[in-house]
Scaffold this motif. Sequence first.
Motif, PDB file in Angstrom:
ATOM      1  N   VAL A 110     -60.989 -84.293  37.288  1.00 26.71           N
ATOM      2  CA  VAL A 110     -59.704 -83.886  37.864  1.00 26.71           C
ATOM      3  C   VAL A 110     -58.693 -84.941  37.450  1.00 26.71           C
ATOM      4  O   VAL A 110     -58.947 -86.129  37.618  1.00 26.71           O
ATOM      5  N   PHE A 156     -57.189 -79.337  37.086  1.00 27.67           N
ATOM      6  CA  PHE A 156     -58.632 -79.187  36.906  1.00 27.67           C
ATOM      7  C   PHE A 156     -58.872 -77.826  36.276  1.00 27.67           C
ATOM      8  O   PHE A 156     -57.924 -77.046  36.090  1.00 27.67           O
ATOM      9  N   PHE A 199     -61.752 -74.467  35.103  1.00 28.94           N
ATOM     10  CA  PHE A 199     -63.011 -73.754  34.964  1.00 28.94           C
ATOM     11  C   PHE A 199     -63.124 -73.346  33.494  1.00 28.94           C
ATOM     12  O   PHE A 199     -62.125 -73.382  32.769  1.00 28.94           O
ATOM     13  N   ILE A 255     -70.546 -73.438  40.398  1.00 27.97           N
ATOM     14  CA  ILE A 255     -69.545 -73.780  41.405  1.00 27.97           C
ATOM     15  C   ILE A 255     -69.160 -75.228  41.133  1.00 27.97           C
ATOM     16  O   ILE A 255     -69.672 -76.175  41.739  1.00 27.97           O
ATOM     17  N   GLY A 256     -68.291 -75.422  40.188  1.00 31.21           N
ATOM     18  CA  GLY A 256     -67.881 -76.770  39.812  1.00 31.21           C
ATOM     19  C   GLY A 256     -66.824 -76.709  38.740  1.00 31.21           C
ATOM     20  O   GLY A 256     -66.697 -75.702  38.031  1.00 31.21           O
ATOM     21  N   PHE A 257     -66.056 -77.781  38.634  1.00 30.69           N
ATOM     22  CA  PHE A 257     -65.016 -77.834  37.613  1.00 30.69           C
ATOM     23  C   PHE A 257     -65.654 -78.131  36.259  1.00 30.69           C
ATOM     24  O   PHE A 257     -66.630 -78.857  36.168  1.00 30.69           O
TER      25      PHE A 257
END
Lengths: 742, 532
Positions: free
Chosen positions: B139, B208, B210, B218-220
Motif C-alpha cells: 500500500v 493499493f 487487485f 483476499i489480499g492486495f
Amino acid sequence: MVAAHLRHWLLVAAGSIAVLAALNCPAVVAQEGASPAEPAVSFELDVLPILTARGCNMGACHGKARGQNGFKLSLLGFDPEFDYSALTQQARGRRVFPAAPQHSLLLRKATGQVPHGGGRRLAEDGDDYATILRWIETGATRRIEGEPTLVRVEVAPTERRLRPGESQPLVVTAFYTDGSQRDVTGRSGFQSNESAVVAVNDQGVIQAGPIPGEAAIMVRYMSQIAVCHVSIPLEGEVPEAVYAELPRNNFVDDLVWAKLQSLGITPSPAADDARFLRRAHLDIIGRLPTPDEVRGFLADPAANKREQLVDRLLDRPEYADHWANKWADLLRPNPYRVGIKAVLNYDHWIRDSFRRNQPYDQFVRELVTAEGSTWRNGAATLFRDRREPEELATLVSQLFLGIRLECAKCHHHPFEKWSQEDFYSFAGYFARVGRKGTGLSPPISGGEEIVLTAKSGSVRHPLTGEQLAARPLFGTARDAAENEDPRRPLADWITAEDNPYFSQVIVNRVWAELMGRGLVDPIDDLRLTNPPSNGPLLEALAAEFRRQGCDLKQLIRTIATSHVYALSSEPNPRNVADNRNHSRHYRTRLRAEVLLDAISDITGVPESFSAMPPDSRANQIWTHRVSSLFLDTFGRPDPNQDPPCERTGEATVTQTLHLMNAPQLHAKVTSDKGRAAALASSDLPVDEIAEELYLRIYGRLPDDEEREVVRQIFADPDTTRRRATEDVMWALLNTAEFVFQD
Amino acid sequence: MWASLALAGVLLAASPLAAAPPEVKGLLPAAVGRGETVSLTVEGTFAEWPVRVLVDGAGVTAEAEETKGRVRVQVAEDAPAGICLLRVADKQGLSAARPLIIDALPSLVEKEPNDEAKDAQLVERSSIVSGQLARNGDVDTYRVRLDAGQTLIASLAAHHVLRSPMDGVLQVATPAGFVLGQSDDERGLDPLLSYSASESGEFLVRVFAFPETPNSTIGFAGGADFRYCLTLTTGGLLDAALPMTATADQPSQLELLGWNLPEAARLLPLPAAAASQPAVGVWHADVSGSLVLPVRSMPSLAATGGTLAEPQEIPLPATVGGRLTAERSGHAFRFLAGKGQALRISADSFALGYPLDPKFVILDESGKQVAEADDTNRQRDASLVFRAPAEGPYRVLVGDLHGQHGQRFVYRLTLEPVEPDAALTVAQDAFSFAADQPLEIPVTIDRRDGFDSELEITAEGLPDGLSASVEKSAAKGDSAKQVKLKLTASGACEPARFRVVARVPGADWQREATLAGDPLQPLARPLWIMAR
C-alpha cells in the motif's frame, strides 16, 4: 339431524344483529333445487374449517409440502381450490363418493373405520361428521350460488389485564361479504407468543401464569388472523407520584414511563457518568473512550454534557464505519459468490452512505432501484447476489418493511395475512431486473455485471401459472410509467410517508442496537401477531424519524439523549423480571469488531488484516472473508452464509477461553512495543498505572479496593513491574465489565 | 504530434556475441513535468550499456547516463503535455516503446516505506507521483495538506496508459486512517476521486490494487510491473473537451471540462489540423492532464441539449460531443436521410474512459422508433448501421442506459455514411533484424462494409539500404485478411521510423497500419525499424 354447522350462524341485517334460533333457522345459503329444510353446505365456509380445526391440513400432516401418504392439502386450508381438487378429483375421486357418501374415504379415514396414520379425527355421531357427510350427499360442490366469502375475523376481548392465575374465554367472530357473521371460536386456532406468561387452550380460554408480563394471543380462523393482548401487571401498588417525578428528557421517557406504570414496574436509577460515557462511545462509534476523554467528561461541570457528548460522537468518523458495519451484515454477500470487486464496491457504497449521513429513505431507494455496473455502483451488487424476483422480494420486505414473506412463497403465511398471490405479485416488481456482462461463476465470480431495466419480464403464480401484475403488499402504489423500471414505484411505495412498516422497522432496528432489545423482537418481524412491547413508543419514534427527514443520526440522538437510554442496568425489586420494557439498561456483549478494536487500542498493538491498508480497524473490514480467528470466535457472520445475517450477542465458553489463552492476545499484552511495556518502563507510580489501565479498559477510575489489589500484584516479590502491568491488563480484559457494554 | 527524434550520441559498439534486443519493461518516473530534467530508471533487460534512447514526442530529449538503467530526460518548457514514447536501441535491435507522461505538474517519485500512515510520503504541492506497488500487500500512502474548501483531485494512471496489470484503488483518509472517499474504476480500471475538505488539515491518499484479472485471493496484489502515475492536485485537471473531435483543416474552439479549471482554461482555441493527421493533442499550460481528439473530415459540433420536441439539427456526416447533466436526460438530434441511405451511427463514451453507458434510438418523422442500439460487439458503446426506410427527417435520441448523468457523462455521437473501408494493423511497433536475414512483417487487414478492392501493401519511409516487397491483398482468399511484407537490407542501418501503407491501385485511397490493440489510440504510434 339438522345440519350442525348452522348452529353458529348469525345473520346481520342493516347493522343490527339478529340471532337466529339455531336449530330452526333456514339455510343461510340455499342451493338451487335443494329443499329449504336441507340447507346446502359450503365447501369453503363449512368443510374446510373443519379440516383446519381437526388438524388435517397442519404442517405435520397433509398440509406439509409433500402431503401425507399421497394426500396433500394446502397448509391450514389457505388454498381452497387446491384442496377441493385434492378431495374431489385426485386419487380417482375415491376420497369423496357421492353415490355412497358414508363410504367416502375422507370420512372412513377420519373416523378410523380404515387405518389412518393420523388417528381418529371425527366422531361418527358428531356435528363435523354430519356436515361433511351432508356436503357429499348434496353433490360435493365447490361453491354454492351466492355464497359469501370470509372478510375478517375479530376476537373479543382484544385487550385484557389479568391477575396471576386468572382466566378469560375468547370469542372469535367471522365476518362475511354478505354482512353475515358467525361465531367460529370452536373452529379457530390459538397461540400465545409468551406461553409462560399467558397460556391459551384449544377452546380459546386464556390462562394467566404466575409471573407478571405481557403476551399476544394469536387467533387464526382460515386465512384470517386476530390478536388479543393480555397483560399481567406486577402485584402491589406504586404511587402515581413515583412516575410523575421521573426525569423526562423527551417523548421517549414519557412513553416508556407510561408503559412501566401500566405494568407496575419502576425503572432503575440513572447510570453514573463513567458508565454513560463508555456506553455512548461503544454504541455510537464502536470504540472505548480514551483516559483523557474519561477524565475530561467526568470533570466537565456542564449540565448538558451528555447531550454534547452524543453530538460529538455523531460527528466522529468512527460513526460511519461502526454503523455501516452493522448494515454490511445485512447486505454484503460472500465475495466467492459474487466476486471480490463487487463486494469491495458494495461495502464502499454502504460506508459512503453513512459517511454522508444519507437520509435513510434515499439509502433504501438507491439500493432497491440500483442499476449499473457492479464494479462502479456497489449497490447494484445486491442484484448480482439475489437474482430471482422471489429472492429479492423476501429480502427487501424483511429488511425494509420488517415483513417476513418467506412462508408465503410456498403457501399462505400461517401467522399473517400474506397469500402466495400477495408474495408473487410483490415479487413482480423485480421481474424486469435485467443483467448484462459476466454472471456468477463461483468460486471467483470476478466478472463485471451490469444491472439494468429489462424490456420485459413477469412473475407467475407457481400453482395457477397466472401472470401476476406487480402489486404492493398493502395499500396502493402507482403503476410504472412506460419504460419505467417497476422498482421505482416500488421504492416510492416502500418509502412513502404513509407506509408505517418502513419507518417502524428502522427505528426498531436502531432502538435495539442502542437499547439491547427491540421494541419488536425479532427486530425485523413486524406483524400483528408479534406486537411491539410499547406500540405508542414505536409509532412516536417512527413519526419523529419521518419528521427529521429519515436522518439516522437524529434518530440515534433522540434515543441516546433520553433518560431511558441512561438508566443503570442494576435491577430493582420491581423491574428485576422485566426484559422487554426497558425499565433498566440491558447489557450486551461487545460486537466482535468492537471488541478486537478495543483490545488493539488498550494494548497499543494494532491488528493487521489482509486486504486492508495498515492502520485499519476491524470495524472497517470489507468482507468477513478477511481471516481473523478472534472475529470468528466472537460471532461475526460466517462468510459462507447469505445475508441478511443477524448476530447473536451470546457469550460462549470458547470466547472466554479465547480471551484467556489466545496466543495473539497474549502477544498483544506482552508486546515490547505495547502499552503494558510502555507503562512498565515509565516512571509512573503504581497507582497511576492502575488508573491508566482502569480508564482504558473500563472507562472509569479504580475504587480503593481495586487500587489495593493492584498494589499487591506489583508488590509481589516474585514479579516484575512489566509482568505486573501485563497481569493486571490481562486480568481486566478477562472480565465481564470489559467484554460487556453496560 | 511526433515532432522530434532524439538520438543519444552513443555509437553502437560492435559485439562479438549475438544477444537479444533490449527490452524496456517500465520507466520510473513514468511522468515528467514540463521544463523538468530528470534522471529516470529504465527497467528492463539490456545486454549492453549505454544504449540509444529514442523518443517520439515534441520537446522531449533523452540520453543514457553512465549508470546502467539510468536515462536523463529533458522536457522543454514549451513541450506539449501528453504522452510521448520512449524506447531504446542497441546494436542488437530495438525495444518496444513505453509511454512517458508529460504533464504541467512537477514530477515526484514514490519512496518506500510508505505503507503506514506514520510513514506516509509528504506531497507538498500538486504533483504527479510515479510509484510502484512492488509486492503483494503493498500500500502506498501519501500525505497532503488541504485548506478548508479546497478540492483535491487524485487520479491514477496505471492500467490504461501504462498497461500495468493492476486494478488500482484510491482512498482519501484522515490521518488516523478513517476513509473519507474511495474510487475503484473511473477510467477503465483506473480510479479517480475528488475530495472537498470541509476543514483544513492533513489527509492521507492511499493506493493499493487487485490484479487486473480477478482471482480469489483476499489480499492486495503487487509486483514489479504494478507501476502507476498518481496525479495529486488542488489545481485544474483536464478530463474532457467538447466537441470530442477536431474537424480537419478548420480551427475550432473547445470547451474544456474537468475539476478546478481556472476560468481562463475553460475555452481553448484549437488550430486547424491537417486531414492526414489522425489526432490532435489537447492540453492547457495551467492545468494537469491532456487529451487526444481524433481529427475527422466532417463537422464537429457541440450538443446544445436538444429534446425530442426540439431536436438539434445536424448535417450529415457529423460528429457531436455532449454531456448529460440531468437525471434520465437524453439529447435529441434531427437529420435528413434519403431513402435507403446507409449511415453508421455510433455513440462512444465508455471506451474513451467515461462512465456513460450509451444507448440511442432512432425515430422517424411520426415518432415511431425505427432502430435502437446498445452494446455493440460486447462492448459498452453503441453502434449500428441505419438504412433509412424512407426519405425524410429522423431523430436520434442519445442517453445513458441507466438514465445516469454527471460531470463525466460525456459522449461522442457520429453519423457518417457507410462506405467500404479497410484498416491495417501490425503486431509490434518496433522491428529489428539481421541484415543477412530478410524480415517478414505480418499485416492484418480488416475489411469492412463490403470493401472488395485489391490492395497493394508495402513499407515506406525506410532508411537507405532497406527495401520492402509490395504485397497484394485480394478481395477474397487468405491475402484478403493478412499479407506478409518482406523486408531486406543491404547492410546494417540506424533505427528509423517507417510506415506500412496500403493503397488501391489507380484510386485515391490510402491507409496506414497501426499497432493492433494500441491503448493510446487515436494517437498514431510511429513504427520503428533497424537492421543490424
